[in-house]
Design an enzyme around this catalytic site. Structure first.
Site, PDB file in Angstrom:
ATOM      1  N   LYS A  87       0.844  -1.219   0.000  1.00 55.58           N
ATOM      2  CA  LYS A  87       0.000   0.000   0.000  1.00 55.58           C
ATOM      3  C   LYS A  87       0.872   1.260   0.000  1.00 55.58           C
ATOM      4  CE  LYS A  87      -2.178  -1.157   3.840  1.00 55.58           C
ATOM      5  NZ  LYS A  87      -1.533  -2.463   4.159  1.00 55.58           N
ATOM      6  N   ARG A  97     -10.267  -0.153   7.596  1.00 54.14           N
ATOM      7  CA  ARG A  97      -9.825  -1.537   7.845  1.00 54.14           C
ATOM      8  C   ARG A  97     -10.910  -2.374   8.490  1.00 54.14           C
ATOM      9  NH1 ARG A  97      -3.575  -1.762   8.827  1.00 54.14           N
ATOM     10  NH2 ARG A  97      -3.167   0.326   8.092  1.00 54.14           N
ATOM     11  N   ARG A 111      11.791  -5.664   5.526  1.00 59.06           N
ATOM     12  CA  ARG A 111      11.662  -4.225   5.244  1.00 59.06           C
ATOM     13  C   ARG A 111      12.651  -3.407   6.098  1.00 59.06           C
ATOM     14  NH1 ARG A 111       5.848  -1.761   5.446  1.00 59.06           N
ATOM     15  NH2 ARG A 111       5.762  -3.023   7.336  1.00 59.06           N
ATOM     16  N   ARG A 142      10.922  -1.313  11.359  1.00 63.61           N
ATOM     17  CA  ARG A 142       9.769  -0.800  12.114  1.00 63.61           C
ATOM     18  C   ARG A 142       9.551  -1.654  13.352  1.00 63.61           C
ATOM     19  NH1 ARG A 142       4.727   0.316   8.137  1.00 63.61           N
ATOM     20  NH2 ARG A 142       3.666  -0.967   9.686  1.00 63.61           N
ATOM     21  N   ARG A 162      -0.974  -8.908  13.245  1.00 64.21           N
ATOM     22  CA  ARG A 162      -1.508  -8.016  12.194  1.00 64.21           C
ATOM     23  C   ARG A 162      -2.209  -8.840  11.111  1.00 64.21           C
ATOM     24  NH1 ARG A 162       3.988  -5.236  10.982  1.00 64.21           N
ATOM     25  NH2 ARG A 162       2.957  -4.080   9.311  1.00 64.21           N
TER      26      ARG A 162
HETATM   27  P1  AP5 Z   1       4.814  -1.567   1.871  1.00 66.26           P
HETATM   28  O1  AP5 Z   1       4.551  -0.769   0.644  1.00 66.26           O
HETATM   29  O2  AP5 Z   1       5.484  -0.881   3.008  1.00 66.26           O
HETATM   30  O3  AP5 Z   1       3.466  -2.316   2.325  1.00 66.26           O
HETATM   31  P2  AP5 Z   1       2.240  -1.770   3.165  1.00 66.26           P
HETATM   32  O4  AP5 Z   1       1.019  -2.468   2.662  1.00 66.26           O
HETATM   33  O5  AP5 Z   1       2.234  -0.275   3.172  1.00 66.26           O
HETATM   34  O6  AP5 Z   1       2.662  -2.389   4.554  1.00 66.26           O
HETATM   35  P3  AP5 Z   1       2.489  -1.843   6.018  1.00 66.26           P
HETATM   36  O7  AP5 Z   1       3.218  -2.840   6.880  1.00 66.26           O
HETATM   37  O8  AP5 Z   1       2.894  -0.415   6.126  1.00 66.26           O
HETATM   38  O9  AP5 Z   1       0.961  -2.013   6.213  1.00 66.26           O
HETATM   39  P4  AP5 Z   1       0.196  -1.998   7.542  1.00 66.26           P
HETATM   40  O10 AP5 Z   1      -1.213  -1.923   7.081  1.00 66.26           O
HETATM   41  O11 AP5 Z   1       0.532  -3.113   8.473  1.00 66.26           O
HETATM   42  O12 AP5 Z   1       0.811  -0.747   8.285  1.00 66.26           O
HETATM   43  P5  AP5 Z   1       0.309   0.729   8.536  1.00 66.26           P
HETATM   44  O13 AP5 Z   1       1.491   1.590   8.606  1.00 66.26           O
HETATM   45  O14 AP5 Z   1      -0.805   1.096   7.632  1.00 66.26           O
HETATM   46  O15 AP5 Z   1       5.689  -2.843   1.431  1.00 66.26           O
HETATM   47  C1  AP5 Z   1       6.171  -3.775   2.384  1.00 66.26           C
HETATM   48  C2  AP5 Z   1       7.518  -4.324   1.916  1.00 66.26           C
HETATM   49  O16 AP5 Z   1       7.337  -5.023   0.689  1.00 66.26           O
HETATM   50  C3  AP5 Z   1       8.582  -3.240   1.629  1.00 66.26           C
HETATM   51  O17 AP5 Z   1       9.841  -3.749   2.000  1.00 66.26           O
HETATM   52  C4  AP5 Z   1       8.497  -3.038   0.110  1.00 66.26           C
HETATM   53  O18 AP5 Z   1       9.727  -2.614  -0.421  1.00 66.26           O
HETATM   54  C5  AP5 Z   1       8.125  -4.436  -0.360  1.00 66.26           C
HETATM   55  N1  AP5 Z   1       7.270  -4.424  -1.552  1.00 66.26           N
HETATM   56  C6  AP5 Z   1       6.171  -3.635  -1.781  1.00 66.26           C
HETATM   57  N2  AP5 Z   1       5.618  -3.910  -2.984  1.00 66.26           N
HETATM   58  C7  AP5 Z   1       6.377  -4.935  -3.514  1.00 66.26           C
HETATM   59  C8  AP5 Z   1       6.306  -5.664  -4.744  1.00 66.26           C
HETATM   60  N3  AP5 Z   1       5.356  -5.430  -5.650  1.00 66.26           N
HETATM   61  N4  AP5 Z   1       7.241  -6.633  -4.963  1.00 66.26           N
HETATM   62  C9  AP5 Z   1       8.213  -6.899  -4.024  1.00 66.26           C
HETATM   63  N5  AP5 Z   1       8.344  -6.208  -2.859  1.00 66.26           N
HETATM   64  C10 AP5 Z   1       7.432  -5.244  -2.609  1.00 66.26           C
HETATM   65  O19 AP5 Z   1      -0.346   0.560   9.998  1.00 66.26           O
HETATM   66  C11 AP5 Z   1       0.482   0.265  11.117  1.00 66.26           C
HETATM   67  C12 AP5 Z   1      -0.382   0.100  12.342  1.00 66.26           C
HETATM   68  O20 AP5 Z   1      -1.086   1.346  12.607  1.00 66.26           O
HETATM   69  C13 AP5 Z   1      -1.495  -0.949  12.258  1.00 66.26           C
HETATM   70  O21 AP5 Z   1      -1.032  -2.248  12.554  1.00 66.26           O
HETATM   71  C14 AP5 Z   1      -2.483  -0.427  13.295  1.00 66.26           C
HETATM   72  O22 AP5 Z   1      -2.039  -0.705  14.610  1.00 66.26           O
HETATM   73  C15 AP5 Z   1      -2.395   1.088  13.099  1.00 66.26           C
HETATM   74  N6  AP5 Z   1      -3.379   1.559  12.123  1.00 66.26           N
HETATM   75  C16 AP5 Z   1      -3.116   2.101  10.903  1.00 66.26           C
HETATM   76  N7  AP5 Z   1      -4.263   2.387  10.264  1.00 66.26           N
HETATM   77  C17 AP5 Z   1      -5.256   2.017  11.091  1.00 66.26           C
HETATM   78  C18 AP5 Z   1      -6.665   2.030  10.978  1.00 66.26           C
HETATM   79  N8  AP5 Z   1      -7.288   2.480   9.877  1.00 66.26           N
HETATM   80  N9  AP5 Z   1      -7.398   1.579  12.024  1.00 66.26           N
HETATM   81  C19 AP5 Z   1      -6.809   1.129  13.140  1.00 66.26           C
HETATM   82  N10 AP5 Z   1      -5.477   1.070  13.317  1.00 66.26           N
HETATM   83  C20 AP5 Z   1      -4.698   1.510  12.284  1.00 66.26           C
END
Ligand code: AP5
Length: 217
Positions: free
Chosen positions: A13, A89, A128, A161, A172
């Protein structure tokens, strides 16, 4: 245009957001990034969210929706085109986003759903590394930096992270599988859902999102 990027943790994402915001001139709102900024700034929200995020659980629907509203409000005069990364989510957040779309007179978003297997997600998250200075993202398995632990772009240190450890990742993923079904079903029934294979190279995924959006809008 408004977009939601939906998918399990590690599905790409954030990576796709970086590509999409430049191309479509969208304002990027990542609830995960905003919560991590609140933790760094030690705001009341950040203090409440810190342990929750480290455990891999979700911050409450109410807190995260209040935060989202407060982020949209000052931006709305300048733009009506947002990319929501990581929100909604839960089914409650989906309904809350409906309210915000109406409140801020936004067009209904296209919802991009990135599908990736759990095995690949674990490798993506454990591998990552993020630059502490310029926030560029690398992956020790899929896109390693030239020098281990050092950012190719600005030579800053690369960090993991705090929620990219095996226990938090497993939680997660468990929560994603528990919460995502009703959200996907609702957007599917409304004709807003675009599901894509997120395991292809980032540029291929980006091109496929572009093709799907040109049909949607
Ligand atoms: P990346 O692009 O970073 O993936 P991502 O989907 O953004 O992963 P996140 O871990 O950031 O998602 P998340 O939903 O757990 O975290 P968030 O910060 O939103 O890619 C991941 C890796 O893969 C990287 O190394 C990248 O280089 C690689 N990659 C990407 N695309 C690729 C491809 N096509 N091929 C190969 N490699 C690739 O949320 C964190 C926390 O915040 C949550 O757990 C929760 O506690 C809280 N939170 C956030 N939003 C909410 C919400 N709406 N409600 C409640 N709690 C929330």
């Amino acid at each position: 245009m408004n977009l939601v990027l939906f998918g399990p943790p590690g599905s790409g994402k954030g990576t796709q957001s970086q590509l999409l915001v430049g191309h479509y001139r969208l304002t990027h709102i990542s609830t995960g990034d905003a919560l991590r900024a609140a933790i760094r700034a030690r705001t009341p929200l950040g203090l409440a969210a810190k342990a929750v995020i480290e455990r891999g659980e979700l911050v409450s629907d109410e807190m995260v929706t209040d935060m989202l509203r407060s982020m949209i409000r000052p931006l709305r005069e300048q733009t009506d085109s947002f990319l929501f990364d990581g929100y909604p989510r839960t089914i409650q957040q989906l309904h809350n986003l409906d309210v915000l779309v109406e409140e801020f007179t936004l067009t209904r978003p296209a919802v991009i759903n990135l599908q990736v297997s759990d095995e690949t997600l674990v490798l993506r998250m454990t591998g990552r590394r993020i630059c502490a200075e310029c926030k560029n993202t690398f992956n020790v398995y899929f896109s390693p930096p030239k020098n281990a632990g050092v950012c190719d772009v600005c030579q800053g240190p690369l960090l993991k992270r705090v929620d990219d450890n095996v226990e938090s990742i497993s939680e997660r993923l468990r929560i994603y599988h528990e919460q995502s079904g009703p959200v996907l079903a609702e957007y599917e029934s409304r004709g807003q859902l675009i599901t894509l294979d997120g395991t292809e190279p980032s540029q291929v995924v980006f091109a496929k999102i572009g093709a799907a959006l040109s049909e949607f809008y």
